[in-house]
Write a protein that holds these residues in place. Sequence first.
Motif, PDB file in Angstrom:
ATOM      1  N   TYR A  55      12.315  -2.226  10.615  1.00 34.23           N
ATOM      2  CA  TYR A  55      11.488  -1.732   9.504  1.00 34.23           C
ATOM      3  C   TYR A  55      10.219  -2.560   9.481  1.00 34.23           C
ATOM      4  CZ  TYR A  55      10.071   0.015   4.932  1.00 34.23           C
ATOM      5  OH  TYR A  55       9.380   0.610   3.913  1.00 34.23           O
ATOM      6  N   SER A  56       9.065  -1.888   9.458  1.00 30.46           N
ATOM      7  CA  SER A  56       7.784  -2.592   9.466  1.00 30.46           C
ATOM      8  C   SER A  56       6.745  -1.758   8.745  1.00 30.46           C
ATOM      9  CB  SER A  56       7.334  -2.851  10.913  1.00 30.46           C
ATOM     10  OG  SER A  56       6.043  -3.432  10.949  1.00 30.46           O
ATOM     11  N   VAL A  57       6.066  -2.364   7.771  1.00 27.57           N
ATOM     12  CA  VAL A  57       5.049  -1.626   7.033  1.00 27.57           C
ATOM     13  C   VAL A  57       4.064  -2.614   6.409  1.00 27.57           C
ATOM     14  CG1 VAL A  57       6.236  -1.583   4.794  1.00 27.57           C
ATOM     15  CG2 VAL A  57       4.700   0.300   5.414  1.00 27.57           C
ATOM     16  N   ALA A  58       2.827  -2.185   6.250  1.00 25.75           N
ATOM     17  CA  ALA A  58       1.820  -2.984   5.563  1.00 25.75           C
ATOM     18  C   ALA A  58       1.786  -2.594   4.091  1.00 25.75           C
ATOM     19  CB  ALA A  58       0.443  -2.779   6.190  1.00 25.75           C
ATOM     20  N   VAL A  59       1.588  -3.584   3.233  1.00 28.12           N
ATOM     21  CA  VAL A  59       1.566  -3.378   1.786  1.00 28.12           C
ATOM     22  C   VAL A  59       0.178  -3.749   1.275  1.00 28.12           C
ATOM     23  CG1 VAL A  59       2.576  -4.049  -0.425  1.00 28.12           C
ATOM     24  CG2 VAL A  59       4.016  -3.922   1.626  1.00 28.12           C
ATOM     25  N   GLN A  60      -0.392  -2.909   0.438  1.00 28.54           N
ATOM     26  CA  GLN A  60      -1.747  -3.152  -0.056  1.00 28.54           C
ATOM     27  C   GLN A  60      -1.800  -2.873  -1.546  1.00 28.54           C
ATOM     28  OE1 GLN A  60      -4.801  -1.893   2.582  1.00 28.54           O
ATOM     29  NE2 GLN A  60      -6.391  -1.804   1.016  1.00 28.54           N
ATOM     30  N   ALA A  61      -1.717  -3.947  -2.331  1.00 26.59           N
ATOM     31  CA  ALA A  61      -1.779  -3.824  -3.790  1.00 26.59           C
ATOM     32  C   ALA A  61      -2.613  -4.947  -4.391  1.00 26.59           C
ATOM     33  CB  ALA A  61      -0.371  -3.840  -4.373  1.00 26.59           C
ATOM     34  N   GLY A  62      -3.661  -5.351  -3.657  1.00 22.75           N
ATOM     35  CA  GLY A  62      -4.517  -6.420  -4.158  1.00 22.75           C
ATOM     36  C   GLY A  62      -3.716  -7.677  -4.417  1.00 22.75           C
ATOM     37  N   GLY A  63      -4.000  -8.325  -5.535  1.00 27.70           N
ATOM     38  CA  GLY A  63      -3.317  -9.563  -5.874  1.00 27.70           C
ATOM     39  C   GLY A  63      -1.851  -9.403  -6.203  1.00 27.70           C
TER      40      GLY A  63
ATOM     41  N   GLY B 231      -3.297  -6.899  -9.165  1.00 25.66           N
ATOM     42  CA  GLY B 231      -4.339  -6.461  -8.259  1.00 25.66           C
ATOM     43  C   GLY B 231      -5.381  -5.616  -8.955  1.00 25.66           C
ATOM     44  N   GLY B 232      -6.566  -5.543  -8.349  1.00 25.42           N
ATOM     45  CA  GLY B 232      -7.652  -4.773  -8.928  1.00 25.42           C
ATOM     46  C   GLY B 232      -8.202  -5.454 -10.162  1.00 25.42           C
ATOM     47  N   ILE B 233      -8.555  -4.667 -11.158  1.00 24.18           N
ATOM     48  CA  ILE B 233      -9.062  -5.211 -12.424  1.00 24.18           C
ATOM     49  C   ILE B 233      -7.907  -5.151 -13.424  1.00 24.18           C
ATOM     50  CG2 ILE B 233     -10.918  -5.173 -14.114  1.00 24.18           C
ATOM     51  CD1 ILE B 233     -11.833  -5.508 -11.201  1.00 24.18           C
ATOM     52  N   LEU B 234      -6.935  -6.079 -13.234  1.00 24.12           N
ATOM     53  CA  LEU B 234      -5.722  -6.083 -14.046  1.00 24.12           C
ATOM     54  C   LEU B 234      -5.055  -4.707 -13.991  1.00 24.12           C
ATOM     55  CD1 LEU B 234      -7.273  -8.198 -16.884  1.00 24.12           C
ATOM     56  CD2 LEU B 234      -5.197  -8.858 -15.673  1.00 24.12           C
ATOM     57  N   SER B 235      -5.019  -4.149 -12.772  1.00 25.38           N
ATOM     58  CA  SER B 235      -4.584  -2.775 -12.558  1.00 25.38           C
ATOM     59  C   SER B 235      -3.120  -2.671 -12.144  1.00 25.38           C
ATOM     60  CB  SER B 235      -5.452  -2.114 -11.493  1.00 25.38           C
ATOM     61  OG  SER B 235      -6.831  -2.324 -11.723  1.00 25.38           O
ATOM     62  N   ALA B 236      -2.803  -3.262 -10.977  1.00 28.88           N
ATOM     63  CA  ALA B 236      -1.448  -3.216 -10.430  1.00 28.88           C
ATOM     64  C   ALA B 236      -0.735  -4.526 -10.756  1.00 28.88           C
ATOM     65  CB  ALA B 236      -1.497  -3.022  -8.927  1.00 28.88           C
ATOM     66  N   HIS B 237       0.485  -4.436 -11.266  1.00 26.07           N
ATOM     67  CA  HIS B 237       1.211  -5.627 -11.698  1.00 26.07           C
ATOM     68  C   HIS B 237       2.610  -5.649 -11.090  1.00 26.07           C
ATOM     69  CE1 HIS B 237      -1.676  -6.791 -14.895  1.00 26.07           C
ATOM     70  NE2 HIS B 237      -1.918  -5.480 -14.884  1.00 26.07           N
ATOM     71  N   CYS B 238       3.026  -6.835 -10.642  1.00 23.25           N
ATOM     72  CA  CYS B 238       4.388  -6.995 -10.132  1.00 23.25           C
ATOM     73  C   CYS B 238       4.907  -8.369 -10.565  1.00 23.25           C
ATOM     74  CB  CYS B 238       4.430  -6.862  -8.618  1.00 23.25           C
ATOM     75  SG  CYS B 238       6.113  -6.789  -7.952  1.00 23.25           S
ATOM     76  N   SER B 239       6.136  -8.393 -11.071  1.00 20.37           N
ATOM     77  CA  SER B 239       6.735  -9.611 -11.619  1.00 20.37           C
ATOM     78  C   SER B 239       8.063  -9.908 -10.949  1.00 20.37           C
ATOM     79  CB  SER B 239       6.981  -9.457 -13.130  1.00 20.37           C
ATOM     80  OG  SER B 239       5.798  -9.091 -13.816  1.00 20.37           O
ATOM     81  N   LEU B 240       8.361 -11.200 -10.807  1.00 22.49           N
ATOM     82  CA  LEU B 240       9.610 -11.664 -10.230  1.00 22.49           C
ATOM     83  C   LEU B 240      10.224 -12.736 -11.131  1.00 22.49           C
ATOM     84  CD1 LEU B 240       8.342 -12.407  -6.594  1.00 22.49           C
ATOM     85  CD2 LEU B 240       9.308 -10.242  -7.405  1.00 22.49           C
ATOM     86  N   VAL B 241      11.541 -12.706 -11.276  1.00 21.96           N
ATOM     87  CA  VAL B 241      12.276 -13.818 -11.863  1.00 21.96           C
ATOM     88  C   VAL B 241      13.159 -14.374 -10.760  1.00 21.96           C
ATOM     89  CG1 VAL B 241      13.981 -14.548 -13.571  1.00 21.96           C
ATOM     90  CG2 VAL B 241      12.231 -12.865 -14.195  1.00 21.96           C
TER      91      VAL B 241
ATOM     92  N   GLN C  39       7.543  -3.710 -11.846  1.00 15.56           N
ATOM     93  CA  GLN C  39       6.202  -3.317 -11.428  1.00 15.56           C
ATOM     94  C   GLN C  39       5.643  -2.285 -12.396  1.00 15.56           C
ATOM     95  OE1 GLN C  39       5.945  -1.988  -7.360  1.00 15.56           O
ATOM     96  NE2 GLN C  39       3.734  -2.197  -7.279  1.00 15.56           N
ATOM     97  N   MET C  40       4.309  -2.354 -12.594  1.00 16.55           N
ATOM     98  CA  MET C  40       3.643  -1.383 -13.463  1.00 16.55           C
ATOM     99  C   MET C  40       2.180  -1.257 -13.071  1.00 16.55           C
ATOM    100  SD  MET C  40       4.154   0.707 -15.974  1.00 16.55           S
ATOM    101  CE  MET C  40       3.186   1.713 -17.084  1.00 16.55           C
ATOM    102  N   ASN C  41       1.716  -0.036 -12.898  1.00 15.75           N
ATOM    103  CA  ASN C  41       0.305   0.248 -12.637  1.00 15.75           C
ATOM    104  C   ASN C  41      -0.207   1.149 -13.748  1.00 15.75           C
ATOM    105  OD1 ASN C  41       1.359  -0.739 -10.160  1.00 15.75           O
ATOM    106  ND2 ASN C  41      -0.331   0.194  -9.053  1.00 15.75           N
ATOM    107  N   THR C  42      -1.189   0.666 -14.512  1.00 13.05           N
ATOM    108  CA  THR C  42      -1.699   1.444 -15.635  1.00 13.05           C
ATOM    109  C   THR C  42      -2.987   2.191 -15.299  1.00 13.05           C
ATOM    110  OG1 THR C  42      -2.835  -0.539 -16.427  1.00 13.05           O
ATOM    111  CG2 THR C  42      -0.673  -0.049 -17.378  1.00 13.05           C
ATOM    112  N   HIS C  43      -3.713   1.730 -14.280  1.00 17.26           N
ATOM    113  CA  HIS C  43      -4.988   2.329 -13.913  1.00 17.26           C
ATOM    114  C   HIS C  43      -5.410   1.723 -12.579  1.00 17.26           C
ATOM    115  CE1 HIS C  43      -6.044  -1.505 -15.781  1.00 17.26           C
ATOM    116  NE2 HIS C  43      -7.167  -1.476 -15.092  1.00 17.26           N
ATOM    117  N   GLU C  44      -6.506   2.146 -12.043  1.00 19.28           N
ATOM    118  CA  GLU C  44      -7.104   1.485 -10.882  1.00 19.28           C
ATOM    119  C   GLU C  44      -8.482   0.946 -11.246  1.00 19.28           C
ATOM    120  OE1 GLU C  44      -8.185  -0.326  -7.564  1.00 19.28           O
ATOM    121  OE2 GLU C  44      -6.162   0.291  -8.120  1.00 19.28           O
ATOM    122  N   HIS C  45      -9.334   1.791 -11.790  1.00 21.67           N
ATOM    123  CA  HIS C  45     -10.701   1.381 -12.114  1.00 21.67           C
ATOM    124  C   HIS C  45     -10.823   1.008 -13.587  1.00 21.67           C
ATOM    125  CE1 HIS C  45     -10.976   4.140  -8.605  1.00 21.67           C
ATOM    126  NE2 HIS C  45     -11.690   3.138  -8.150  1.00 21.67           N
TER     127      HIS C  45
END
Length: 383
Positions: free
Chosen positions: A74-82, A369-379, A239-245
Motif C-alpha cells: 500500500y502506497s499513497v501520498a497525502v496532502q492536507a497542508g499542516g 492545514g490551509g487557513i485553519l481549514s483541515a484539522h486532524c487530532s491524535l490522542v 478529523q474535521m474540514n469546515t472549509h478550504e478558503h
Amino acid sequence: MVKAVITGAADTAVGRLEGSTSLGLQAEAACAAVADAGLSLGDIDGVLCAYSFTAPHLMLSSVVSEFLGIAPSYSVAVQAGGATACAQVMQAAALVEAGLCRHVLCVCGDNRLTGMSRDQAVAALSEVGHAEFERPYGIGVPPAYALVAQRYMHEHGVTREHLAGVAVAHRINAMRHPKAQMRTPISLDDVANSKVIASPLRLLDCCLISDGAAAVVVSAADAARDTAKGGVAILGTGQMNTHEHIVAAPSLTDFGCKQSAAQAFARAGVRPSEIDVAEIYDSFTITLLAELECIGFFGRGEAGPAILAGAMDIGGALPCNTHGGLLSYAHSGAAGGMFHVVEAVRQLRAEAEARQVADAELAFVHGDGGILSAHCSLVLGRS
C-alpha cells in the motif's frame, strides 16, 4: 483495546541544511524511524508520504519507496497542508487495524529554506488563496491569519502581549532542544518590536522556514511486540474540514479543531484535563492560542493570560510544544506537523531529556492545514 501503535520515530537535523534535497531528507528520516523501531526496510508494507514544494511529483510516495528500494503493498501520498502528518498517522492506524498492513511508514520532508527562492516560496503559498475571490486581491497566508487574529482579539479580548507570550513560550521550550533552529532568547518586547508582516502579526508571530524531515512507523499492536521499544499507543483520532478558503469559513473564531479533538478524546475515552503534554500546530501565534481555546484546554480569552503565567512550560498547567514548535524548532512544510508527532512520542517514551515532562502518560497532537481549514487530532498513550 489498542490496535495500532507508533513503534518508530525520528527526525533529521533542521534549519539551513546546505546541499540537502527533499528526497534525501525524507530517506534519512525514514531509515532512522525504521531503525528506531528495530525493523528493516523489508518489514515495511505500507508507505504514506506527504508532498514537497521543492520536488513536487504526482506520485511522491512511489518515488520515495523506489528510492528506499522497497515495494510496499500500500502506497499513497497525502496532502492536507499542516494536517498532513496527523492524517497520515490516522490513516496508518486504520490500515493496520483493518489488517491491510503490518508496519506503515509515514514520512514528511522538504528543503524549503535552501531549495526555494523567496519568490518561489511566495508563489507556492499564494496557491492557498481562492483563484477567483482571493488571489486577485492580494491576500496571502499571513494576511488571512491576521484577519483571524483581528477578529479573535475583538471578540475575546486577546491582546498583543498575549500573542507575544506564545512566541516567547515557544522559544523557552526550544532553548532546551539541542537541535532547534532558533535557540536565542527573545522577550515580549522583541516580539512587539519585530517587523510587521500583516497587522497585528509581526515577524516573531510567524513560523520559521526550514529544511528538515521527520517520520514515524505505525504498526499493528501484535506486530509491535517484535519491535525494539514496544510502541506508543494510538488511543484516539479525529478529523474535521469546515472549509478550504477563508472567504468560505463559517467563522473566524471557531474552527474544526473543536470537532476533530472531540472525536479523538471520545474514541480514546479521555478528557482534555487528563492530557499531560500537548503538541499543537502553531503556524502563527494566533493559531495556537485560538486552537487551545476551541479544543477546550482553556476558556475563551483565558489561554493568553495562562501562557504569560507559564502554562506552556514543561512544569506548567499544560506543557505545550515542548520542542519549540513551528515558531522556534522548525517548519519544513508537512514535516512541521510530523515534528509535533515525533516530539509527542519522545515525551511518552521519556526520551526528551532536558525538556521532559515528568510522568507523561497521555499526549495530544493536532495539525491544521490551509487557513485553519483541515484539522486532524491524535490522542497518544504510553504503552
